[in-house]
Design a protein around this motif. Sequence first.
Motif, PDB file in Angstrom:
ATOM      1  N   LEU A  12       0.818  -1.214   0.000  1.00  0.00           N
ATOM      2  CA  LEU A  12       0.000   0.000   0.000  1.00  0.00           C
ATOM      3  C   LEU A  12       0.851   1.263   0.000  1.00  0.00           C
ATOM      4  CD1 LEU A  12      -2.807  -1.161   2.448  1.00  0.00           C
ATOM      5  CD2 LEU A  12      -3.018  -0.782  -0.027  1.00  0.00           C
ATOM      6  N   VAL A  13       1.961   1.248   0.718  1.00  0.00           N
ATOM      7  CA  VAL A  13       2.848   2.418   0.733  1.00  0.00           C
ATOM      8  C   VAL A  13       3.487   2.611  -0.639  1.00  0.00           C
ATOM      9  CG1 VAL A  13       4.936   3.429   1.748  1.00  0.00           C
ATOM     10  CG2 VAL A  13       3.254   2.329   3.216  1.00  0.00           C
ATOM     11  N   VAL A  14       3.918   1.536  -1.276  1.00  0.00           N
ATOM     12  CA  VAL A  14       4.490   1.637  -2.622  1.00  0.00           C
ATOM     13  C   VAL A  14       3.419   2.124  -3.603  1.00  0.00           C
ATOM     14  CG1 VAL A  14       5.550   0.394  -4.552  1.00  0.00           C
ATOM     15  CG2 VAL A  14       6.273  -0.109  -2.206  1.00  0.00           C
ATOM     16  N   ALA A  15       2.228   1.573  -3.503  1.00  0.00           N
ATOM     17  CA  ALA A  15       1.137   1.979  -4.402  1.00  0.00           C
ATOM     18  C   ALA A  15       0.827   3.460  -4.235  1.00  0.00           C
ATOM     19  CB  ALA A  15      -0.114   1.143  -4.125  1.00  0.00           C
ATOM     20  N   HIS A  16       0.815   3.918  -3.011  1.00  0.00           N
ATOM     21  CA  HIS A  16       0.510   5.330  -2.741  1.00  0.00           C
ATOM     22  C   HIS A  16       1.624   6.247  -3.238  1.00  0.00           C
ATOM     23  CE1 HIS A  16      -1.159   8.815  -0.776  1.00  0.00           C
ATOM     24  NE2 HIS A  16       0.001   9.020  -0.194  1.00  0.00           N
ATOM     25  N   SER A  17       2.862   5.849  -3.016  1.00  0.00           N
ATOM     26  CA  SER A  17       3.986   6.716  -3.371  1.00  0.00           C
ATOM     27  C   SER A  17       4.407   6.577  -4.825  1.00  0.00           C
ATOM     28  CB  SER A  17       5.183   6.433  -2.470  1.00  0.00           C
ATOM     29  OG  SER A  17       5.716   5.157  -2.740  1.00  0.00           O
ATOM     30  N   GLY A  18       4.176   5.394  -5.410  1.00  0.00           N
ATOM     31  CA  GLY A  18       4.581   5.159  -6.783  1.00  0.00           C
ATOM     32  C   GLY A  18       6.074   4.956  -6.964  1.00  0.00           C
ATOM     33  N   LEU A  49       1.836  -7.048  -9.211  1.00  0.00           N
ATOM     34  CA  LEU A  49       1.019  -5.985  -8.626  1.00  0.00           C
ATOM     35  C   LEU A  49       1.386  -4.622  -9.206  1.00  0.00           C
ATOM     36  CD1 LEU A  49       1.146  -7.186  -4.923  1.00  0.00           C
ATOM     37  CD2 LEU A  49      -0.806  -7.317  -6.504  1.00  0.00           C
ATOM     38  N   PHE A  50       2.559  -4.556  -9.827  1.00  0.00           N
ATOM     39  CA  PHE A  50       3.054  -3.312 -10.411  1.00  0.00           C
ATOM     40  C   PHE A  50       3.691  -3.592 -11.762  1.00  0.00           C
ATOM     41  CE2 PHE A  50       3.434  -2.733  -5.816  1.00  0.00           C
ATOM     42  CZ  PHE A  50       2.846  -1.499  -5.630  1.00  0.00           C
ATOM     43  N   THR A  51       3.640  -2.589 -12.623  1.00  0.00           N
ATOM     44  CA  THR A  51       4.519  -2.565 -13.776  1.00  0.00           C
ATOM     45  C   THR A  51       5.602  -1.568 -13.403  1.00  0.00           C
ATOM     46  OG1 THR A  51       3.184  -0.856 -14.861  1.00  0.00           O
ATOM     47  CG2 THR A  51       2.731  -3.139 -15.456  1.00  0.00           C
ATOM     48  N   ARG A  52       6.808  -1.863 -13.803  1.00  0.00           N
ATOM     49  CA  ARG A  52       7.940  -1.032 -13.413  1.00  0.00           C
ATOM     50  C   ARG A  52       8.519  -0.372 -14.659  1.00  0.00           C
ATOM     51  NH1 ARG A  52       6.965  -5.478 -10.462  1.00  0.00           N
ATOM     52  NH2 ARG A  52       7.649  -5.593  -8.298  1.00  0.00           N
ATOM     53  N   ASP A  53       8.803   0.916 -14.547  1.00  0.00           N
ATOM     54  CA  ASP A  53       9.476   1.615 -15.639  1.00  0.00           C
ATOM     55  C   ASP A  53      10.410   2.657 -15.036  1.00  0.00           C
ATOM     56  OD1 ASP A  53       7.981   3.940 -15.036  1.00  0.00           O
ATOM     57  OD2 ASP A  53       6.511   3.552 -16.589  1.00  0.00           O
ATOM     58  N   GLY A  54      11.063   3.414 -15.866  1.00  0.00           N
ATOM     59  CA  GLY A  54      12.020   4.408 -15.397  1.00  0.00           C
ATOM     60  C   GLY A  54      11.403   5.514 -14.569  1.00  0.00           C
ATOM     61  N   ARG A  55      10.098   5.664 -14.646  1.00  0.00           N
ATOM     62  CA  ARG A  55       9.426   6.727 -13.901  1.00  0.00           C
ATOM     63  C   ARG A  55       8.842   6.258 -12.578  1.00  0.00           C
ATOM     64  NH1 ARG A  55       5.191   7.945 -17.886  1.00  0.00           N
ATOM     65  NH2 ARG A  55       5.861   5.961 -18.716  1.00  0.00           N
ATOM     66  N   GLY A  56       8.892   4.978 -12.310  1.00  0.00           N
ATOM     67  CA  GLY A  56       8.370   4.499 -11.036  1.00  0.00           C
ATOM     68  C   GLY A  56       7.574   3.223 -11.182  1.00  0.00           C
ATOM     69  N   MET A  57       6.652   3.053 -10.263  1.00  0.00           N
ATOM     70  CA  MET A  57       5.847   1.838 -10.169  1.00  0.00           C
ATOM     71  C   MET A  57       4.397   2.198 -10.471  1.00  0.00           C
ATOM     72  SD  MET A  57       8.104  -0.397  -8.723  1.00  0.00           S
ATOM     73  CE  MET A  57       7.241  -1.568  -7.715  1.00  0.00           C
ATOM     74  N   MET A  58       3.814   1.494 -11.421  1.00  0.00           N
ATOM     75  CA  MET A  58       2.405   1.690 -11.757  1.00  0.00           C
ATOM     76  C   MET A  58       1.630   0.462 -11.294  1.00  0.00           C
ATOM     77  SD  MET A  58       2.407   4.641 -13.229  1.00  0.00           S
ATOM     78  CE  MET A  58       0.760   4.641 -13.877  1.00  0.00           C
ATOM     79  N   VAL A  59       0.535   0.680 -10.592  1.00  0.00           N
ATOM     80  CA  VAL A  59      -0.261  -0.417 -10.049  1.00  0.00           C
ATOM     81  C   VAL A  59      -1.025  -1.116 -11.178  1.00  0.00           C
ATOM     82  CG1 VAL A  59      -2.070  -1.008  -8.392  1.00  0.00           C
ATOM     83  CG2 VAL A  59      -0.477   0.828  -7.874  1.00  0.00           C
TER      84      VAL A  59
END
Length: 79
Positions: A12-18, A49-59
Amino acid sequence: MQDKDRLLRTFLVVAHSGSLRKAADTLGLTSPAVSKQIRALETHLGSALFTRDGRGMMVTTLGRRLAESAGHGGLWGYS
């Protein structure tokens, strides 16, 4: 598997912060420790739970459903 409540809180913290780095700062952990917890939860669920790219984590869609079932649908402006 690690403590499921802790893994959910980390998710949840990762999802919130991205961001793994921002989540790690918030949780007082290292980025690798946060990444390991996310991987453990994804392994347990059998899906990303996330896709990862150079800009961060997308849920992902599954990540949104998990957040909603945990009562955190408001992360995306709805509940």
